[in-house]
Design a protein around this motif. Structure first.
Motif, short mmCIF file in Angstrom:
data_model
loop_
_atom_site.label_atom_id
_atom_site.label_comp_id
_atom_site.label_asym_id
_atom_site.label_seq_id
_atom_site.Cartn_x
_atom_site.Cartn_y
_atom_site.Cartn_z
N ILE A 160 31.32 17.22 7.97
CA ILE A 160 32.58 16.61 7.59
C ILE A 160 32.88 16.83 6.12
N THR A 161 31.83 16.95 5.30
CA THR A 161 32.03 17.25 3.88
C THR A 161 32.58 18.65 3.70
N HIS A 162 32.00 19.61 4.41
CA HIS A 162 32.52 20.98 4.35
C HIS A 162 33.97 21.02 4.85
N SER A 163 34.27 20.23 5.87
CA SER A 163 35.64 20.17 6.38
C SER A 163 36.59 19.63 5.31
N LEU A 164 36.14 18.60 4.59
CA LEU A 164 36.96 18.04 3.52
C LEU A 164 37.21 19.07 2.43
N PHE A 165 36.16 19.74 1.97
CA PHE A 165 36.31 20.75 0.93
C PHE A 165 37.25 21.87 1.38
#
Length: 353
Positions: free
Chosen positions: A34-39
């Motif tokens: 989800i962090t990679h998705s946010l970035f």
């Protein structure tokens, strides 16, 4: 060029995860996707802005909001970034307080359908030092999921930026009073004290918020570093060295809030922070990065109508004042019984005229 810029920003963000909390371990596996998705969903300029905010650690007020369209990721973006870069144990948006410097607190930004995920545009709410009664809306829900469970199962939710309600109407009586907002002039004056001596003049505050700091050159407000005193006590000099970014005071509709921008705790006392039935001094510790409502207008009116003044032995009782001590506590639980024994402290005199 843009690909290289994005890669650099992402590397800097991962390198600075949880630095403020003193933890550099790998984030939970459930947070990585989800962090990679946010970035990925942040524009290049917004990703660079987020990296700058994290590297500055809140010391640069001019770093603005990091905007993300609502619904772009299946989580609360502000909770995710605050968890990654500030508080690894953060679980829910109700633990956060949006600061007055955040543009998303304005109606225009809300109507634009964006949410800010700059982790330094939020303070963490101080939790009650004693468990609240079961009927209080401050009581945590037994079935409240934390963010890790939320991300792992990817629950569908309405991901609007949720503000804490801080509704304590079930604890405090409702006298039908409206929150106080001065119509004109200054809403408070700030006095800076070193032990029993006031240093400098009263600082009148006309804007809705003001920073009180010692060595934050980019800040706007009351700079204590400019107040010079000959032959300062050694304890005062050491304490002044801990003020740093100081505190951010803001007048909001429900009351006056304090956000601790320094790297050391501050201690606060206010007529509306204690229990309604208590007549004893109540001093609360506010850790770095935390926010607390130090003065509640409705509670103040209720107290002045229904309660007797507390038993204080350190001077006259002022129902419209707040006291803040930097780094050193005072009261029954500390060696310093009175705030006048604290090396550096503030007196916030609220204007109710």
């Amino acid at each position: 060029m843009f690909s290289s810029r994005r890669s650099s920003a992402v590397r800097r963000l991962w390198r600075n995860r949880c630095v403020a909390a003193g933890q550099n371990e790998e984030p939970p596996a459930s947070l990585k996707p989800i962090t990679h998705s946010l970035f990925k969903r942040l524009r290049d300029d917004q990703l660079e802005l987020l990296a700058r905010a994290v590297e500055a650690g809140g010391a640069e007020e001019r770093i603005g909001c990091v905007f993300l369209p609502r619904g772009e990721v299946n989580c609360w973006p502000q909770v995710l970034t605050c968890k990654l870069f500030r508080w690894p144990d953060l679980k829910h948006p109700h633990q956060l307080k949006r600061l007055c410097i955040c543009e998303c607190s304005r109606r225009a930004a809300e109507e634009a359908g964006v949410v800010c995920c700059n982790p330094y545009h939020f303070g963490r709410l101080c939790e009650p030092e004693t468990p609240p009664p079961p009927y209080s809306k401050l009581s945590p829900s037994k079935n409240q999921n934390n963010i890790d469970d939320f991300l792992e199962h990817k629950l569908t939710h309405d991901h609007r930026a949720i503000e804490p309600s801080n509704n304590t109407s079930e604890i405090w009586p409702d006298f039908g009073v409206s929150p106080y907002l001065p119509r004109e002039g200054h809403w408070c004056s700030v006095a800076y004290w070193e032990h029993r001596t006031r240093v400098g003049r009263l600082y009148a505050v006309h804007e809705p918020s003001v920073g009180v700091f010692c060595d934050l050159p980019r800040g706007n407000g009351f700079c204590l570093g400019q107040l010079h005193v000959a032959n300062r006590h050694e304890m005062v000099r050491r304490t002044r060295g801990k003020i740093g970014g100081g505190v951010l005071l803001s007048r909001e509709r429900d009351g006056v809030w304090v956000y601790n921008r320094s790297q050391h705790p501050v201690f606060v006392n206010s007529p509306t922070l204690g229990l309604p039935s208590s007549r004893l001094l109540s001093v609360h510790k506010v850790l770095p990065g935390y926010s607390v409502k130090v003065f509640d207008y409705a509670k103040s009116c209720a107290l002045q109508r229904a309660a007797a003044p507390p038993d204080l032995s350190d001077g006259p009782y002022d129902p419209n004042s707040v006291r803040i001590s930097f780094a050193k506590g005072w009261g029954p639980c500390y060696s310093r019984q009175f705030i006048t024994s604290c090396p550096c402290w503030l007196e916030i005199l609220l204007n109710h005229s």
